[in-house]
Design an enzyme around this catalytic site. Structure first.
Site, PDB file in Angstrom:
ATOM      1  CD  GLU A  44      -3.101  -0.934   0.227  1.00 40.76           C
ATOM      2  OE1 GLU A  44      -3.123   0.104  -0.478  1.00 40.76           O
ATOM      3  OE2 GLU A  44      -3.974  -1.823   0.154  1.00 40.76           O
ATOM      4  NE  ARG A  74      -4.097   2.772  -0.455  1.00 42.59           N
ATOM      5  CZ  ARG A  74      -5.325   2.707   0.018  1.00 42.59           C
ATOM      6  NH1 ARG A  74      -5.992   3.806   0.284  1.00 42.59           N
ATOM      7  NH2 ARG A  74      -5.915   1.541   0.247  1.00 42.59           N
ATOM      8  CG  ASP A 131      -5.670  -7.867  -7.086  1.00 39.43           C
ATOM      9  OD1 ASP A 131      -4.535  -8.034  -6.624  1.00 39.43           O
ATOM     10  OD2 ASP A 131      -6.533  -7.176  -6.492  1.00 39.43           O
ATOM     11  CD  GLU A 135     -10.900  -2.536  -7.788  1.00 43.54           C
ATOM     12  OE1 GLU A 135      -9.871  -2.257  -7.129  1.00 43.54           O
ATOM     13  OE2 GLU A 135     -12.062  -2.292  -7.371  1.00 43.54           O
TER      14      GLU A 135
END
Length: 438
Positions: free
Chosen positions: A81, A85, A214, A348
């Site tokens: 993350e 980010r 993913d 998504e």
């Protein structure tokens, strides 16, 4: 929508990681530790730039220059993350503006993540303590394993960081991850979600295009695009992975809906995560750039998956999709468990609408995107910003009181580009969803 989200973040949570739009105060998810790192500012700043919100962009830029310091973090942070980010957000702003403050801040963050790579295999741990440099994996992750999506979702940012700083260490780290993963035997050609950083062996044989898997696949395709289509290793790994995913995990329901199921210990679990709905757009992009006899079939699959994800939205009371949806003899594309019925402003599904519209120019994708925008406005907008929902199947769902940073960074960005950009040479038209331009 962006102004409403940003202005209320400024008003009630400036410098905090995220906003609680109902209680009108700051919020910090565990992935950010307990410190105020301005995640919404760093994550959403490039959207402001693309939208031409110059005053707001300058306010965010100045806050980053004067106040953003990763060393303020004193507890464990998620490597994954923090990379997507913070490193990703900062590098995108550098790519768009050339302002070196963004590059330098990105490198400061990335350098603090490097101790996480100090494992027997070079496969990084999931968590790092910025203050001490100690790292570890989640206790729940298959006997101390690292996570496929997390170790794979470093390549774009770290490779680009080496390009713009001249320091080869970042690219070397992610190139090594790829070599380790490429050299491993894959069960049925598939990539399990867990990899042991000590032994270099797979953990539980759980495969998914949703959470835990993913963006590993996404980054293979986009690394090839980022390289000017020269990184053939990335493209071959992507093509091989998709071949076996579609061979073993792609299913069609009795009602004709196409989905990518999870696989656990060679048994299919007939569900699809909202997170997995990016795969419609990804497979479409892969098909569009493949240019061989598989392209047409892959594009048909991309359209079918995107349609299924739209159905997961259309079959709810709010017209917003659940976190996960299942397929049984009785139901299709609907959540069954209470902990699958929430919507946290995720991008998504809308991302796939965007890519499929750009590739096919079929108006239905823009229409579906507009439906989602209207649903967000109706059910998620509150006086203090935008909130997630706890149950998308209720007409008046309870709200979670969190405005996620990725709502500004991704969901609203996709919406605005889809609605306004009709020329592939227009400003902002080459924006890549995990931040970096391709």
């Amino acid at each position: 929508m962006m102004k409403h989200a940003w202005d209320n973040y400024m008003r009630y949570a400036w410098g905090k990681n995220e906003l609680r739009p109902i209680s009108k105060r700051g919020h910090s998810a565990s992935i950010f530790g307990s410190m105020s790192l301005g995640a919404t500012i760093v994550d959403g700043l490039d959207t402001l730039y693309i939208m031409g919100l110059e005053e707001e962009f300058k306010e965010g830029r100045d806050w980053i220059a004067e106040n953003f310091d990763i060393n303020l973090a004193t507890t464990d942070l998620s490597v994954f993350e923090t990379n997507i980010r913070f490193v990703g957000g900062l590098l995108t702003c550098f790519a768009l503006t050339g302002d070196v403050i963004f590059r330098d801040k990105a490198e400061q963050v990335a350098r603090k993540l490097l101790p996480a790579f100090q494992t027997q295999t070079g496969i990084p741990h999931s968590l790092i303590n910025i203050k001490t440099g100690s790292s570890k994996n989640y206790g729940w992750a298959s006997g101390g394993c690292s996570i496929l999506s997390e170790v794979g979702t470093l390549h774009l940012e770290f490779a680009y960081l080496s390009d713009v700083t001249g320091d080869p260490v970042y690219r070397a780290k992610v190139d090594h991850i790829r070599r380790v993963i490429q050299s491993m035997d894959k069960p049925r050609g598939l990539y399990p979600n867990y990899i042991n950083p000590k032994t270099g062996k797979w953990g539980q044989h759980h495969m998914s295009m949703g959470g835990l898997g993913d963006s590993f696949y996404e980054y293979l395709l986009k690394a090839w695009l980022q390289s000017g289509r020269e990184d053939q290793e990335a493209r071959q790994m992507y093509d091989d992975a998709i071949h076996y995913v579609l061979m073993y995990m792609l299913k069609v329901s009795s009602g004709g809906l196409t989905y990518i199921s999870d696989m656990k210990f060679d048994r299919l679990e007939h569900k699809m995560d909202h997170l997995a709905c990016f795969s419609g757009g990804m497979i479409g992009l892969g098909a569009h750039t493949l240019k061989n006899d598989l392209s047409k079939r892959y594009m048909e699959i991309a359209e079918a998956i995107t349609n299924t994800c739209h159905e997961s939205y259309d079959r709810t009371a709010t017209k917003l999709g659940p976190e996960a949806f299942r397929f049984t003899e009785a139901i299709e594309a609907k959540a069954l468990k209470s902990n699958e019925k929430y919507y946290i402003l995720r991008p998504e599904v809308i991302e796939s609408y965007f890519i499929m519209w750009r590739l096919t120019k079929q108006q239905k994708y823009r229409d579906w995107g507009w439906e989602a925008v209207q649903a967000i406005e109706k059910h998620c907008k509150v006086a203090g910003g935008y909130t997630g929902l706890k149950n998308v199947y209720l007409e008046d769902p309870p709200k979670d009181d969190v405005q996620q940073s990725f709502f500004l960074a991704e969901t609203l960005k996709v919406s605005i580009v889809m609605e306004t950009v009709t020329n592939s040479s227009a400003p902002g038209s080459r924006v890549c969803f995990e931040k970096l331009t391709v």
